[in-house]
Structure formats: C-alpha cells, structure tokens
Write a protein that holds these residues in place. Structure first.
Motif, mmCIF file in Angstrom:
data_model
loop_
_atom_site.group_PDB
_atom_site.id
_atom_site.type_symbol
_atom_site.label_atom_id
_atom_site.label_comp_id
_atom_site.label_asym_id
_atom_site.label_seq_id
_atom_site.Cartn_x
_atom_site.Cartn_y
_atom_site.Cartn_z
ATOM 1 N N PHE A 47 -13.257 9.404 1.245
ATOM 2 C CA PHE A 47 -12.478 8.404 0.536
ATOM 3 C C PHE A 47 -11.352 7.881 1.427
ATOM 4 C CE2 PHE A 47 -10.284 6.328 -2.833
ATOM 5 C CZ PHE A 47 -8.941 6.617 -2.681
ATOM 6 N N VAL A 48 -11.103 6.582 1.369
ATOM 7 C CA VAL A 48 -10.017 5.971 2.124
ATOM 8 C C VAL A 48 -8.974 5.371 1.181
ATOM 9 C CG1 VAL A 48 -9.391 4.175 3.781
ATOM 10 C CG2 VAL A 48 -11.518 5.470 4.083
ATOM 11 N N ALA A 49 -9.408 4.523 0.272
ATOM 12 C CA ALA A 49 -8.476 3.857 -0.640
ATOM 13 C C ALA A 49 -9.244 3.280 -1.814
ATOM 14 C CB ALA A 49 -7.723 2.738 0.079
ATOM 15 N N ALA A 50 -8.525 3.073 -2.924
ATOM 16 C CA ALA A 50 -9.139 2.470 -4.104
ATOM 17 C C ALA A 50 -8.104 1.629 -4.833
ATOM 18 C CB ALA A 50 -9.711 3.530 -5.033
ATOM 19 N N ILE A 51 -8.607 0.660 -5.596
ATOM 20 C CA ILE A 51 -7.712 -0.229 -6.334
ATOM 21 C C ILE A 51 -8.400 -0.699 -7.605
ATOM 22 C CG2 ILE A 51 -8.514 -2.310 -5.116
ATOM 23 C CD1 ILE A 51 -5.558 -3.271 -5.130
ATOM 24 N N THR A 52 -7.620 -0.829 -8.663
ATOM 25 C CA THR A 52 -8.140 -1.459 -9.877
ATOM 26 C C THR A 52 -7.953 -2.966 -9.754
ATOM 27 O OG1 THR A 52 -6.016 -1.381 -11.020
ATOM 28 C CG2 THR A 52 -7.458 0.544 -11.242
ATOM 29 N N TRP A 53 -8.644 -3.724 -10.570
ATOM 30 C CA TRP A 53 -8.508 -5.171 -10.506
ATOM 31 C C TRP A 53 -7.119 -5.633 -10.947
ATOM 32 C CZ3 TRP A 53 -11.551 -7.764 -7.550
ATOM 33 C CH2 TRP A 53 -12.880 -7.338 -7.354
ATOM 34 N N SER A 54 -6.352 -4.740 -11.596
ATOM 35 C CA SER A 54 -4.974 -5.075 -11.951
ATOM 36 C C SER A 54 -3.995 -4.722 -10.849
ATOM 37 C CB SER A 54 -4.580 -4.359 -13.249
ATOM 38 O OG SER A 54 -4.670 -2.961 -13.073
ATOM 39 N N ASP A 56 -3.517 -1.540 -9.226
ATOM 40 C CA ASP A 56 -3.083 -0.152 -9.076
ATOM 41 C C ASP A 56 -3.915 0.501 -7.974
ATOM 42 O OD1 ASP A 56 -3.165 2.814 -11.175
ATOM 43 O OD2 ASP A 56 -1.818 2.250 -9.524
ATOM 44 N N SER A 57 -3.255 1.071 -6.960
ATOM 45 C CA SER A 57 -3.988 1.563 -5.792
ATOM 46 C C SER A 57 -3.665 3.017 -5.479
ATOM 47 C CB SER A 57 -3.676 0.695 -4.571
ATOM 48 O OG SER A 57 -2.299 0.718 -4.274
ATOM 49 N N THR A 58 -4.529 3.613 -4.688
ATOM 50 C CA THR A 58 -4.341 4.977 -4.222
ATOM 51 C C THR A 58 -4.954 5.106 -2.836
ATOM 52 O OG1 THR A 58 -4.621 7.316 -4.793
ATOM 53 C CG2 THR A 58 -6.479 5.859 -5.238
ATOM 54 N N TYR A 59 -4.443 6.055 -2.022
ATOM 55 C CA TYR A 59 -4.856 6.169 -0.629
ATOM 56 C C TYR A 59 -5.084 7.610 -0.209
ATOM 57 C CZ TYR A 59 -3.044 1.405 -0.153
ATOM 58 O OH TYR A 59 -2.814 0.058 -0.294
ATOM 59 N N LEU A 60 -5.940 7.768 0.783
ATOM 60 C CA LEU A 60 -6.048 9.008 1.527
ATOM 61 C C LEU A 60 -4.720 9.212 2.261
ATOM 62 C CD1 LEU A 60 -7.933 11.267 2.790
ATOM 63 C CD2 LEU A 60 -8.365 9.608 4.617
ATOM 64 N N ASN A 61 -4.211 10.443 2.252
ATOM 65 C CA ASN A 61 -2.916 10.701 2.899
ATOM 66 C C ASN A 61 -2.897 10.252 4.361
ATOM 67 O OD1 ASN A 61 -1.601 11.720 0.659
ATOM 68 N ND2 ASN A 61 -2.108 13.846 1.114
ATOM 69 N N ALA A 62 -3.997 10.439 5.052
ATOM 70 C CA ALA A 62 -4.038 10.150 6.487
ATOM 71 C C ALA A 62 -3.890 8.664 6.802
ATOM 72 C CB ALA A 62 -5.334 10.682 7.095
ATOM 73 N N VAL A 63 -4.068 7.798 5.818
ATOM 74 C CA VAL A 63 -3.970 6.360 6.077
ATOM 75 C C VAL A 63 -2.771 5.723 5.399
ATOM 76 C CG1 VAL A 63 -6.472 6.267 6.306
ATOM 77 C CG2 VAL A 63 -5.412 5.544 4.155
ATOM 78 N N LYS A 64 -2.050 6.490 4.605
ATOM 79 C CA LYS A 64 -0.870 5.937 3.919
ATOM 80 C C LYS A 64 0.132 5.385 4.928
ATOM 81 C CE LYS A 64 -0.780 8.593 -0.375
ATOM 82 N NZ LYS A 64 -0.098 9.666 -1.143
ATOM 83 N N GLY A 65 0.645 4.206 4.648
ATOM 84 C CA GLY A 65 1.594 3.571 5.553
ATOM 85 C C GLY A 65 0.944 2.776 6.658
ATOM 86 N N ARG A 66 -0.361 2.957 6.859
ATOM 87 C CA ARG A 66 -1.089 2.205 7.902
ATOM 88 C C ARG A 66 -2.093 1.242 7.289
ATOM 89 N NH1 ARG A 66 -4.381 4.697 11.396
ATOM 90 N NH2 ARG A 66 -4.938 6.408 9.997
ATOM 91 N N PHE A 67 -2.750 1.642 6.211
ATOM 92 C CA PHE A 67 -3.778 0.824 5.567
ATOM 93 C C PHE A 67 -3.247 0.282 4.242
ATOM 94 C CE2 PHE A 67 -7.824 3.085 7.376
ATOM 95 C CZ PHE A 67 -7.313 2.956 8.657
ATOM 96 N N THR A 68 -3.684 -0.915 3.895
ATOM 97 C CA THR A 68 -3.327 -1.518 2.610
ATOM 98 C C THR A 68 -4.578 -2.103 1.969
ATOM 99 O OG1 THR A 68 -1.122 -2.103 3.428
ATOM 100 C CG2 THR A 68 -1.889 -3.195 1.425
ATOM 101 N N ILE A 69 -4.848 -1.682 0.742
ATOM 102 C CA ILE A 69 -5.964 -2.236 -0.011
ATOM 103 C C ILE A 69 -5.424 -3.295 -0.966
ATOM 104 C CG2 ILE A 69 -5.857 -0.465 -1.833
ATOM 105 C CD1 ILE A 69 -8.945 -0.611 -1.957
#
Length: 121
Positions: A47-54, A56-69
C-alpha cells in the motif's frame, strides 16, 4: 465494471519528481475510494496511499511528506504526486478502486495494469 488506466511512470534520478495519473471509467459510482499500491521485484504488493472521492486521504509512513494523493471528481482521475524520490521507491505502481479507504489490497475490487517507476541513484 470499472476500468482504470495509469500513466506517468518513467525513469528519474534520486531526488526527482513524477506524477502518476489514474483515469477511472465505467461504474465509478460503485467505488468509494481509490488507492495506489506498488510492487518491487520479489516483494509483496505494498500500500502507498488512498483517498476517498471527498478528499480524505491516508499514506504509507515511508512516503508521508514526499507523496501526495489527490482526486479530481470532474475528470474522474486520481493522481499521485511523488517528490524527493528514492531508489527504494522503484516499483510497478498500481491504481485500484475499492469499497473503503483501506491499506489492505483485498478491499480493492478493480486494478489498473500498472506503470513502472524507476529511480536511479
């Protein structure tokens, strides 16, 4: 059915950036969330990241601050902006559509074909 088509992968040097896109078509109303996963050779799909259509997002710790969904509802497209890329980010990246904003791959019912991201050192 839902169809997902990824684009935007490629070869980049460490520290560089890429933006992945995932175009969603078909019965999009049946999906509640979109996710990005990745799979490196010889490793499990992660898992890397996920987002709802509204939004709301969540990230793998290793990519937080570097990746944006992000998600563009009008274009039915989900993006993954990847900055400060590292060689360990090298993998095939998959877009997925599912029932909830989850880090568990089995919560996702539809998958794209994948796009290769290679980060050179």
């Amino acid at each position: 059915q839902v169809q997902l088509v990824e684009s935007g992968g490629g070869l980049v040097q460490a520290g560089g950036s890429l933006r992945l896109s995932c175009a969603v078509s078909g019965r999009t109303f049946s999906t509640r969330a979109m996710g990005w996963f990745r799979q490196a050779p010889g490793k499990e799909r992660e898992f890397v990241a996920a987002i709802t259509w509204s939004g709301d997002s969540t990230y793998l710790n290793a990519v937080k601050g570097r990746f944006t969904i992000s998600a563009d509802n009008a274009k039915s497209t989900v993006y993954l902006q990847m900055n400060s890329l590292k060689p360990e980010d090298t993998a095939v990246y998959y877009c997925a559509a599912g029932r909830s904003k989850s880090d568990w791959r089995f919560d996702y019912d539809y998958w794209g074909q994948g796009t290769q991201v290679t980060v050179s050192s």
